[in-house]
Enzyme design. Sequence first.
Site, PDB file in Angstrom:
ATOM      1  CB  SER A 181      -0.890  -0.004   1.254  1.00 52.76           C
ATOM      2  OG  SER A 181      -1.520   1.229   1.472  1.00 52.76           O
ATOM      3  CE1 TYR A 222      -5.269  -1.712   4.079  1.00 55.54           C
ATOM      4  CE2 TYR A 222      -4.027   0.331   3.803  1.00 55.54           C
ATOM      5  CZ  TYR A 222      -4.617  -0.804   3.272  1.00 55.54           C
ATOM      6  OH  TYR A 222      -4.530  -1.018   1.912  1.00 55.54           O
TER       7      TYR A 222
END
Length: 253
Positions: A145, A158
Amino acid sequence: MNLENFSLKNKVALVTGGTSGLGKMMALALARAGAFVWIVSTRDNADEAISEIEQQGSEGAFFQVDVTNSNELETMLSHIYGVSKKIDILVNAAGINLRIPAEDLSLDDWQKTMDINLTAPYQLSQLVVKKMKENDWGRIINIASLQSQRAFDDSIPYGASKGGVMQLTRALAQSYSKNGILVNAIAPGFFHTKLTESLFQDPEKLKVLAGKTMMNRNGEEEDLFGISVFLCSDANSYITGQTIFLDGGFTAQ
């Protein structure tokens, strides 16, 4: 370079989270290149994805599984090996982002995110590698990410999990590249998926995010196809342990 090296004909791929979002996009990319694609998800909603795989001129199958459940993973792999005999390509695309403010996070929120985003890719990779080693060939793609490298609001677990995915990719590559198993990660920018649905409902936010790229646009499905096929094919014979930021230059500025 022989263009046949980009073909995935006779390859068997397993894509977690393959019924929607980035997982589905990558499953379709691999199918377009000729792979037989197993898609797995916690929900039995695979009909559309399988139909789209078949529209690419390939074949696919579905297995419903909780990627955080060790017993279910082993049952799934036993079934797949019984049908397809092998798994050449693993794409660990299942993931969650709870988007909870820091002061409201619970330990359960943290653990659930780690279990799905980091532990599941590790465990499934370890299980699949056993068979890949027999063939001296394999490709594993993890989904990192932008938050593997930088931070966003309301995403502590996350971001931490995706930082871990980047390092997991290096560590797996160190352990298994000598066996012909190349391990890399793709770190996508902002693509329209279930995890980013709220952003894509806000034109002003989308415009701001697009303006932070070098290309002045957000990601589109076709942007994933080339890199997905390349990393999973014989065309890639010397890239391993890397995280490719597929973000229009977002993190390069």
